[in-house]
Design a protein around this motif. Structure first.
Motif, PDB file in Angstrom:
ATOM      1  N   UNK A   1       0.841  -1.186   0.000  1.00 47.99           N
ATOM      2  CA  UNK A   1       0.000   0.000   0.000  1.00 47.99           C
ATOM      3  C   UNK A   1       0.882   1.244   0.000  1.00 47.99           C
ATOM      4  N   UNK A   2       0.441   2.241  -0.736  1.00 51.71           N
ATOM      5  CA  UNK A   2       1.070   3.555  -0.718  1.00 51.71           C
ATOM      6  C   UNK A   2       0.306   4.456   0.235  1.00 51.71           C
ATOM      7  N   UNK A   3       1.013   5.102   1.147  1.00 52.32           N
ATOM      8  CA  UNK A   3       0.447   6.161   1.970  1.00 52.32           C
ATOM      9  C   UNK A   3       0.861   7.483   1.349  1.00 52.32           C
ATOM     10  N   UNK A   4      -0.096   8.339   1.062  1.00 50.03           N
ATOM     11  CA  UNK A   4       0.192   9.689   0.593  1.00 50.03           C
ATOM     12  C   UNK A   4      -0.563  10.670   1.476  1.00 50.03           C
ATOM     13  N   UNK A   5       0.167  11.514   2.184  1.00 49.95           N
ATOM     14  CA  UNK A   5      -0.438  12.590   2.968  1.00 49.95           C
ATOM     15  C   UNK A   5      -0.400  13.851   2.123  1.00 49.95           C
ATOM     16  N   UNK A   6      -1.577  14.412   1.889  1.00 52.51           N
ATOM     17  CA  UNK A   6      -1.657  15.612   1.051  1.00 52.51           C
ATOM     18  C   UNK A   6      -2.392  16.707   1.806  1.00 52.51           C
ATOM     19  N   UNK A   7      -1.923  17.927   1.646  1.00 53.60           N
ATOM     20  CA  UNK A   7      -2.596  19.072   2.275  1.00 53.60           C
ATOM     21  C   UNK A   7      -3.471  19.736   1.233  1.00 53.60           C
TER      22      UNK A   7
ATOM     23  N   UNK B   1      -4.314   9.352   2.267  1.00 61.17           N
ATOM     24  CA  UNK B   1      -4.855   8.458   1.245  1.00 61.17           C
ATOM     25  C   UNK B   1      -3.984   7.207   1.200  1.00 61.17           C
ATOM     26  N   UNK B   2      -4.613   6.041   1.279  1.00 59.49           N
ATOM     27  CA  UNK B   2      -3.917   4.758   1.127  1.00 59.49           C
ATOM     28  C   UNK B   2      -4.366   4.145  -0.198  1.00 59.49           C
ATOM     29  N   UNK B   3      -3.424   3.902  -1.088  1.00 61.30           N
ATOM     30  CA  UNK B   3      -3.707   3.242  -2.365  1.00 61.30           C
ATOM     31  C   UNK B   3      -3.147   1.825  -2.329  1.00 61.30           C
ATOM     32  N   UNK B   4      -3.993   0.842  -2.583  1.00 58.68           N
ATOM     33  CA  UNK B   4      -3.496  -0.524  -2.738  1.00 58.68           C
ATOM     34  C   UNK B   4      -2.719  -0.603  -4.047  1.00 58.68           C
ATOM     35  N   UNK B   5      -1.518  -1.205  -3.994  1.00 53.18           N
ATOM     36  CA  UNK B   5      -0.641  -1.233  -5.162  1.00 53.18           C
ATOM     37  C   UNK B   5      -0.495  -2.609  -5.790  1.00 53.18           C
ATOM     38  N   UNK B   6      -0.632  -3.654  -4.984  1.00 59.30           N
ATOM     39  CA  UNK B   6      -0.322  -4.986  -5.482  1.00 59.30           C
ATOM     40  C   UNK B   6       1.125  -5.346  -5.184  1.00 59.30           C
ATOM     41  N   UNK B   7       1.425  -6.626  -5.257  1.00 59.51           N
ATOM     42  CA  UNK B   7       2.733  -7.125  -4.832  1.00 59.51           C
ATOM     43  C   UNK B   7       3.854  -6.749  -5.790  1.00 59.51           C
ATOM     44  N   UNK B   8       3.543  -6.532  -7.051  1.00 64.58           N
ATOM     45  CA  UNK B   8       4.583  -6.282  -8.046  1.00 64.58           C
ATOM     46  C   UNK B   8       5.080  -4.844  -8.042  1.00 64.58           C
TER      47      UNK B   8
END
Length: 534
Positions: free
Chosen positions: A207-213, A248-255
């Protein structure tokens, strides 16, 4: 990227007289690691009369928001530590969550459906604020020796103490601790120095965590999407934090390549697909994590006790890491205090292992189930997941089967050896049996959780027997008596109380015992059991 003052603040290394002693100075309790868990433990001890040394290998607080969701139970612990209100005032309070499939709402849920609780189900607050408030509280306490840039490089567990070798800017010195608590994080140098391992399972997903203002209208809710149009065949989570920062958490996948996905040029297209091409925002912090559930085989090795991420780890989904760690500290602090002050035997620490290993297993079980639902491992499990999601559009029975990261709740200890047998259970119509965590309610002045305080507390509904205080004076640790108002409908209902009903609470606000009428001998026996005296 902009930063909070707490991210930039540095704390000066100060040479301590212990470094000039001819032989290692022995302290009753040493805590290693000044994250949320170590700080909570050290503050709890120091504000309740117990000297403690807190060592940290850094001279600054966490960078990046990291853990952001703090549960009601954790907030109640922070209230007792003297900084809960600051956290609630700064954070974003929320109770409601929504689950979406595609571009449509599946259902919403309320994590705190009852009224008359002081604290919300959760607040969202960046970890550097939380650590900053705890640090400021710690520095107010004269019994807490807070030492920055004191890095533990070796530990030797002996029969009645642990010997630490500590590296500082001025060289290495040694300290001895009757008890040493390792709260030094998931990579735990203490664990490594002792040749111990944390074992478990890693899951093939990232998962990608992106904190955005950004300035964005919308209620303070948890929004979770399965297969949204802006991130097909994956999932996305959205939370609002303090200072107009959104997680925001984006699921990315294992690859997915973790280093590549953290780059702004990789993050921006994902965010714009979600918010729109013209969205105005600023990237504040980003990280990529892998789902993993790990724990040590046991949490105590002689005089060394492990707490928080050093002892157990779960994926960030579900807000179980920091919350569970703070509850470790809450469980451990009063037990260490009782032992060091001579009110309880060393074997009381066995109950820390029993209770918090049980809690860790509960958290790992829930985190694993969430991961399996988000990332099905077979055609059959994918079919089940997709069928549940479709049914949930119209069928309420399917909604509890959806697992988008079930959120942290307080762990009850139904099988704890510290519980007094509940012989009168049949006479109570409430699940608040021994081992359960207390429930809050509004009082005429203040809140019930505040009335419980930091001690063993006996709550009696109605008249208090005139000789009760004298009868409890021989208790190994003080037992406070609180008289509850029978006319307080909410409190009485939650505890199924009537005139004469009594509950004995531990210092961490778990139920020790309950009775329909109070007997001083029974109260003393229940406290003795809770202190592992027999």
């Amino acid at each position: 990227m902009t930063h909070s003052d707490y991210e930039l603040r540095r704390y000066a290394y100060v040479r301590h007289s212990d470094q000039d002693a001819p032989k290692p100075v022995t302290h009753p309790i040493i805590v290693v690691g000044a994250g949320p868990v170590g700080l909570a433990l050290a503050i709890d001890l120091a504000q309740n009369g117990q000297a403690v040394v807190l060592l940290d290998d850094d001279d600054r607080l966490s960078t990046g928001s990291r853990a952001v969701c703090y549960a009601k139970r954790t907030l109640e612990v922070f209230d007792r530590l003297g900084c809960g209100q600051r956290m609630v005032d700064k954070g974003v309070s929320w109770n409601l969550g929504k689950v979406f499939l595609g571009d449509g709402l599946l259902y919403e849920f309320n994590l705190l459906p009852q009224a008359e609780h002081q604290r919300p189900a959760f607040i969202n607050l960046q970890q550097y604020y939380l650590e900053g408030y705890l640090t400021e509280r710690a520095l107010e306490l004269p019994l807490l020796s807070y030492r920055w840039r004191n890095k533990v490089v070796d530990v030797e567990a002996r029969e009645d103490h642990a010997l630490l070798s500590i590296e500082t800017p001025e060289g290495v010195y040694q300290l001895a601790g009757r008890y040493v608590v390792a709260a030094d994080g998931s990579r735990s140098p203490m664990r490594k120095a002792m040749g111990l391992e944390s074992k478990g399972r890693s899951f093939k997903d990232r998962f990608l965590i992106a904190d955005i203002r950004m300035k964005r209208e919308g209620p303070p809710e948890r929004w979770f999407w399965f297969d949204p149009p802006f991130h097909r065949h994956q999932s996305v989570l959205l939370h609002r934090q303090a200072d107009d920062v959104w997680r925001v958490d984006f699921q990315l996948g294992w690859d997915a390549d973790p280093e590549e996905e953290k780059k702004p040029e990789r993050i921006e297209p994902r965010v714009r697909a979600m918010l729109g091409a013209d969205a105005q925002y600023e990237l504040v912090w980003a990280s990529v994590y892998t789902f993993a559930c790990m724990r040590m085989e046991k949490f105590r090795y002689g005089p060394v006790i492990f707490a928080g991420d050093s002892a157990h780890g779960v994926s960030p989904f579900g807000a179980r890491g920091a919350n569970s760690g703070v509850q470790d500290a809450d469980n451990l602090a009063w037990k260490l205090r009782a032992i060091v002050q001579g009110a309880a035997p060393d074997r009381l620490l066995d109950s820390y292992c029993i209770e918090r290993e049980y809690a860790a297993d509960e958290n790992i079980r829930n985190s694993t189930r969430a991961t399996d639902f988000l990332t099905p491992k077979s055609a059959v499990s994918t079919l089940f997941r997709d069928a549940v999601l479709e049914l949930a559009r119209t069928e309420p029975f399917a909604r509890p089967l959806i697992n988008s990261g079930r959120l942290s709740v307080a762990t009850h200890y139904p099988h704890s050896p510290l519980n007094t047998a509940d012989h009168e259970a049949a006479r109570f119509n409430t699940p608040l049996q021994p081992g359960a965590n207390a429930l809050d309610a509004a009082l005429t002045k203040g809140w019930f959780m505040h009335a419980l305080g930091n001690d063993f507390t006996l709550v009696i509904w109605g008249e208090v027997p005139t000789d009760l205080e004298a009868s409890l004076a021989s208790a190994p640790m003080p037992i406070r008596i609180v008289q509850a108002d029978v006319s307080n409908h909410t409190l009485t209902q939650r505890y199924d109380a009537q005139p004469g009903t009594a509950y004995l609470f531990r210092p961490d606000q778990h139920v020790c015992a309950r009775w329909r009428s109070v007997d001083p001998k029974a109260v003393l026996a229940a406290q003795a059991r809770a202190l592992a005296l027999h």
